[in-house]
Design a protein around this motif. Structure first.
Motif, PDB file in Angstrom:
ATOM      1  N   PRO A 211       0.818  -1.216   0.000  1.00 48.91           N
ATOM      2  CA  PRO A 211       0.000   0.000   0.000  1.00 48.91           C
ATOM      3  C   PRO A 211       0.856   1.271   0.000  1.00 48.91           C
ATOM      4  CG  PRO A 211      -0.827  -1.577   1.600  1.00 48.91           C
ATOM      5  CD  PRO A 211       0.482  -2.105   1.124  1.00 48.91           C
ATOM      6  N   GLY A 212       0.496   2.219  -0.852  1.00 44.51           N
ATOM      7  CA  GLY A 212       1.208   3.483  -0.924  1.00 44.51           C
ATOM      8  C   GLY A 212       2.438   3.455  -1.802  1.00 44.51           C
ATOM      9  N   GLN A 213       2.819   2.271  -2.291  1.00 45.57           N
ATOM     10  CA  GLN A 213       4.014   2.158  -3.132  1.00 45.57           C
ATOM     11  C   GLN A 213       3.681   2.448  -4.596  1.00 45.57           C
ATOM     12  OE1 GLN A 213       7.121   1.647  -1.854  1.00 45.57           O
ATOM     13  NE2 GLN A 213       6.058   1.790   0.134  1.00 45.57           N
ATOM     14  N   LEU A 214       4.726   2.842  -5.344  1.00 44.60           N
ATOM     15  CA  LEU A 214       4.566   3.089  -6.782  1.00 44.60           C
ATOM     16  C   LEU A 214       4.589   1.780  -7.549  1.00 44.60           C
ATOM     17  CD1 LEU A 214       6.760   6.225  -7.608  1.00 44.60           C
ATOM     18  CD2 LEU A 214       4.287   6.002  -7.927  1.00 44.60           C
ATOM     19  N   TYR A 215       3.657   1.671  -8.495  1.00 40.98           N
ATOM     20  CA  TYR A 215       3.587   0.539  -9.410  1.00 40.98           C
ATOM     21  C   TYR A 215       3.647   1.072 -10.840  1.00 40.98           C
ATOM     22  CZ  TYR A 215       2.133  -2.771  -5.737  1.00 40.98           C
ATOM     23  OH  TYR A 215       2.082  -3.585  -4.634  1.00 40.98           O
ATOM     24  N   SER A 216       3.983   0.205 -11.766  1.00 41.00           N
ATOM     25  CA  SER A 216       4.017   0.542 -13.193  1.00 41.00           C
ATOM     26  C   SER A 216       2.853  -0.162 -13.878  1.00 41.00           C
ATOM     27  CB  SER A 216       5.346   0.097 -13.813  1.00 41.00           C
ATOM     28  OG  SER A 216       5.345   0.328 -15.207  1.00 41.00           O
ATOM     29  N   LEU A 217       1.966   0.624 -14.544  1.00 44.42           N
ATOM     30  CA  LEU A 217       0.751   0.087 -15.158  1.00 44.42           C
ATOM     31  C   LEU A 217       0.905  -0.007 -16.666  1.00 44.42           C
ATOM     32  CD1 LEU A 217      -0.200   1.340 -12.351  1.00 44.42           C
ATOM     33  CD2 LEU A 217      -2.463   1.506 -13.397  1.00 44.42           C
ATOM     34  N   THR A 218       0.442  -1.125 -17.221  1.00 45.92           N
ATOM     35  CA  THR A 218       0.437  -1.341 -18.668  1.00 45.92           C
ATOM     36  C   THR A 218      -0.944  -1.852 -19.073  1.00 45.92           C
ATOM     37  OG1 THR A 218       2.783  -1.909 -18.640  1.00 45.92           O
ATOM     38  CG2 THR A 218       1.508  -2.548 -20.591  1.00 45.92           C
ATOM     39  N   GLY A 219      -1.532  -1.202 -20.070  1.00 43.18           N
ATOM     40  CA  GLY A 219      -2.858  -1.626 -20.531  1.00 43.18           C
ATOM     41  C   GLY A 219      -3.605  -0.478 -21.174  1.00 43.18           C
ATOM     42  N   HIS A 220      -4.919  -0.588 -21.206  1.00 46.54           N
ATOM     43  CA  HIS A 220      -5.747   0.422 -21.878  1.00 46.54           C
ATOM     44  C   HIS A 220      -7.014   0.661 -21.079  1.00 46.54           C
ATOM     45  CE1 HIS A 220      -8.374  -2.897 -23.049  1.00 46.54           C
ATOM     46  NE2 HIS A 220      -9.252  -1.999 -23.419  1.00 46.54           N
ATOM     47  N   SER A 243      -6.635  -4.316  -8.249  1.00 45.40           N
ATOM     48  CA  SER A 243      -6.200  -3.362  -7.244  1.00 45.40           C
ATOM     49  C   SER A 243      -6.491  -1.958  -7.743  1.00 45.40           C
ATOM     50  CB  SER A 243      -4.702  -3.527  -6.954  1.00 45.40           C
ATOM     51  OG  SER A 243      -4.423  -4.836  -6.477  1.00 45.40           O
ATOM     52  N   CYS A 244      -6.487  -0.993  -6.832  1.00 43.25           N
ATOM     53  CA  CYS A 244      -6.827   0.388  -7.173  1.00 43.25           C
ATOM     54  C   CYS A 244      -5.591   1.278  -7.025  1.00 43.25           C
ATOM     55  CB  CYS A 244      -7.944   0.894  -6.254  1.00 43.25           C
ATOM     56  SG  CYS A 244      -8.529   2.562  -6.655  1.00 43.25           S
ATOM     57  N   PHE A 245      -5.387   2.136  -8.014  1.00 40.43           N
ATOM     58  CA  PHE A 245      -4.211   3.003  -8.043  1.00 40.43           C
ATOM     59  C   PHE A 245      -4.620   4.450  -8.299  1.00 40.43           C
ATOM     60  CE2 PHE A 245      -2.969  -1.224  -9.275  1.00 40.43           C
ATOM     61  CZ  PHE A 245      -1.781  -1.441  -8.594  1.00 40.43           C
ATOM     62  N   GLY A 285       1.768   4.707 -10.748  1.00 43.21           N
ATOM     63  CA  GLY A 285       0.613   4.978  -9.916  1.00 43.21           C
ATOM     64  C   GLY A 285       0.807   4.418  -8.524  1.00 43.21           C
ATOM     65  N   TRP A 286       0.250   5.104  -7.517  1.00 43.16           N
ATOM     66  CA  TRP A 286       0.365   4.651  -6.130  1.00 43.16           C
ATOM     67  C   TRP A 286      -0.760   3.671  -5.806  1.00 43.16           C
ATOM     68  CZ3 TRP A 286       0.936   9.906  -7.346  1.00 43.16           C
ATOM     69  CH2 TRP A 286       2.216  10.446  -7.113  1.00 43.16           C
ATOM     70  N   LEU A 287      -0.416   2.562  -5.187  1.00 48.83           N
ATOM     71  CA  LEU A 287      -1.412   1.582  -4.760  1.00 48.83           C
ATOM     72  C   LEU A 287      -2.204   2.140  -3.583  1.00 48.83           C
ATOM     73  CD1 LEU A 287      -2.670  -1.287  -4.834  1.00 48.83           C
ATOM     74  CD2 LEU A 287      -0.839  -2.007  -3.282  1.00 48.83           C
ATOM     75  N   LEU A 288      -3.530   2.136  -3.713  1.00 53.86           N
ATOM     76  CA  LEU A 288      -4.414   2.547  -2.629  1.00 53.86           C
ATOM     77  C   LEU A 288      -4.964   1.297  -1.955  1.00 53.86           C
ATOM     78  CD1 LEU A 288      -6.466   5.385  -4.411  1.00 53.86           C
ATOM     79  CD2 LEU A 288      -4.337   5.600  -3.100  1.00 53.86           C
ATOM     80  N   ASN A 289      -4.692   1.173  -0.663  1.00 53.16           N
ATOM     81  CA  ASN A 289      -5.149   0.013   0.093  1.00 53.16           C
ATOM     82  C   ASN A 289      -4.310  -1.210  -0.290  1.00 53.16           C
ATOM     83  OD1 ASN A 289      -6.805  -1.507   1.885  1.00 53.16           O
ATOM     84  ND2 ASN A 289      -8.603  -0.320   1.277  1.00 53.16           N
TER      85      ASN A 289
END
Length: 552
Positions: A211-220, A243-245, A285-289
């Motif tokens: 939670p709260g960490q940065l993730y890298s998102l790929t998609g549409h 998950s929600c970002f 994006g930051w992971l929420l929860n």
């Protein structure tokens, strides 16, 4: 000019045409809205709403026409070839956004704990829609994002002060260079639609997971509305679970986040607002929860955007009824004003009655939000929002057409606001879950959360004994609910019964007695009809029209 030439030039005089409905205070002249704001504890906001309504009824009406005439333009690159993903809006759009945010449209309930704050804010949203429903979309999402983001304390500490600052900054620059931000959302993908569990967008940790960490998102995402917002709540898969970002348009280091706009949608309505297709190409994006709790996290936002769909559609109906009444009051046929002709009077009163019932239950939800600490009120919100979203948003489509027909050919042309109302009406029914989704959501909630059903019927029972026709209708509903066979296939029937029961109960418990009586006769009696303009003779149509007529 000779007399002959003068006669040839003057073919006719313009007469028997109404004055335009403009240069008025949209709140101060609206008796119905004032009543419901006061009834649910928002009268302390009267001065704020009068100031808000003054702008809406004057320069912001013109701004709404300008923002819908010159549509948003997408620029993928600047002239030197740099990727910018910028949407250019007419300056009027920014005036609309600035006025609403500075007045507290997106922040009042979060910044002011005073009772009735949600009611006052709902009135602002209702009034803003009269100027321009399109810009209401990013306003709604910004307002609704707060409970979702608040679930992640470290992210909330940075972002919530900017969201609730009452400052609008529409410049295309990093969020950390601004004193105020707007928030959007992006859930829908091509292959899934409302079935977000079919989403394929993925997210992997940039450094470490959690939670709260940065993730890298790929998609549409197939729909991303208001793509110039500063950040978006996004659903993506971490492993097999959603998950929600919170995905900003700019990375923390000041570089552009690779959230690429593919194109803007060419839509039926909601035209001042840009809606887009986007791709994430390693967007941060930051992971929420926690991971895997995406739907549960974002549902707080979805619940509030659905509630705002209720307000938006109620506003369309209120404005449509007023425009129709105003126009027909300025036209004379067969020797007297058109709005006094018996059949037209019946139609106008029916439109006004429908609009007030929609506003009443929208304000009832606002009142429940103001008292959400009460478990019964919280349960009511969970069930009743789906009912209101389903019913009001569907009724607005036919309602806007009927209002336009009252005005006639002038209402069909784009210089008249009624054509915009008609184009706008379907979006609230489709956005944030169409009619069937609302029905299935309610069925699921009532099965899994029985307290919501208890809260809903407790609300109805408060009106028992106030009217015999209502009591019989409620008994019939209880009987139909007791039958659990083919529940899904009957869901729309039950939804309509629930909506009408709730509207009648709200009018009986909180409204004017004679308005409640008229609604019950028109909607719950065995002689009721589905078309507007079919009020029984016992209803005082003239009084309803007089109540809804703008007082300048």
């Amino acid at each position: 000019m000779s007399q002959d030439n003068h006669n040839q030039a003057d073919t006719h005089q313009v007469f028997n045409q109404p004055l335009p409905l403009e240069n008025f205070n949209a709140f101060g002249s609206d008796t119905v809205l004032q009543y419901w704001v006061t009834r649910f504890g928002g009268d302390w906001g009267t001065e704020r709403l009068l100031q808000f309504g003054q702008r809406v009824g004057h320069d912001l009406l013109a701004a709404g026409f300008d923002a819908n005439k010159q549509l948003p333009e997408f620029h993928s690159h600047d002239r030197f070839g740099h990727r910018i993903d910028q949407v250019i809006y007419h300056p009027a759009y920014h005036r609309l956004m600035s006025h609403a945010i500075e007045a507290g449209h997106t922040s009042l309930p979060w910044a002011d704990s005073k009772g009735g704050a949600h009611v006052v804010r709902a009135a602002m949203a209702y009034l803003h829609n009269q100027a321009d429903p399109g810009s209401g979309c990013p306003l709604t999402m910004t307002f609704a994002s707060v409970p979702a983001i608040a679930q992640q304390a470290d992210v909330a500490e940075v972002w919530l002060p900017l969201i609730t600052s009452c400052i609008y900054d529409g410049d295309n620059k990093p969020w950390f260079e601004k004193n105020g931000v707007t928030i959007g959302m992006a859930m829908t993908e091509k292959q899934g639609g409302s079935d977000v569990r079919a989403n394929t967008t993925t997210a992997i940790p940039v450094d470490k997971a959690g939670p709260g960490q940065l993730y890298s998102l790929t998609g549409h995402k197939w729909f991303c509305s208001a793509p110039m917002c500063d950040a978006f709540l996004v659903l993506a898969k971490t492993g097999e679970k959603l998950s929600c970002f919170l995905v900003p348009r700019w990375r923390p280091d000041g570089s552009k986040n690779p959230l690429h706009i593919q194109r803007l949608k060419n839509k039926l309505g909601n035209q001042s607002n840009a809606s887009s297709e986007i791709e994430f190409r390693g967007a941060y994006g930051w992971l929420l929860n926690e991971e895997g709790r995406g739907v549960r996290t974002i549902i707080e936002m979805v619940a509030l955007t659905r509630y705002d769909c209720m307000i938006g559609s109620a506003a369309l109906m209120g404005q449509g009824a007023r425009e129709a009444i105003w126009h027909t009051a300025g036209r004379e046929v067969f020797g007297k004003p058109l709005h006094q002709q018996p059949l037209m009077l019946n139609v106008l009163a029916d439109l006004a009655l429908e609009a007030e019932a929609a506003l009443a239950i929208s304000m009832r939800i606002a009142h429940a939000l103001d008292n959400k600490q009460d478990t019964g009120q919280a349960a009511l919100i969970r069930s009743a929002t789906s009912i209101g979203k389903y019913w009001i948003c569907k009724r607005a489509v036919q309602h806007s057409f009927e209002a336009m027909e009252c005005i006639g050919g002038v209402g069909y042309v784009n210089e008249n606001v009624c054509s915009r109302l008609y184009r706008e009406a379907p979006v609230n029914s489709i956005w944030e879950g169409s009619g069937n989704v609302q029905c299935l959501d309610l069925v699921r909630v009532l099965n899994k959360e029985p307290d919501t059903l208890k809260a809903l019927f407790a609300e109805f029972e408060q009106a028992r004994g106030k009217h015999s026709v209502f009591d019989q209708y409620l008994d019939n509903l209880l009987r139909d609910f007791a039958d659990q066979t083919d529940l899904q296939s009957r869901a729309r029937q039950l939804m309509e019964q629930l909506a009408l029961t709730w509207q009648a109960a709200t009018l009986l418990c909180y409204g004017e007695d004679w308005i409640a009586e008229a609604f019950i006769q028109a909607r719950l009696s065995q002689q009721s009809f589905h078309q507007y303009g079919t009020l029984p003779a016992s209803v005082d149509a003239r009084a309803i029209v007089d109540r809804a007529l703008i007082k300048r």
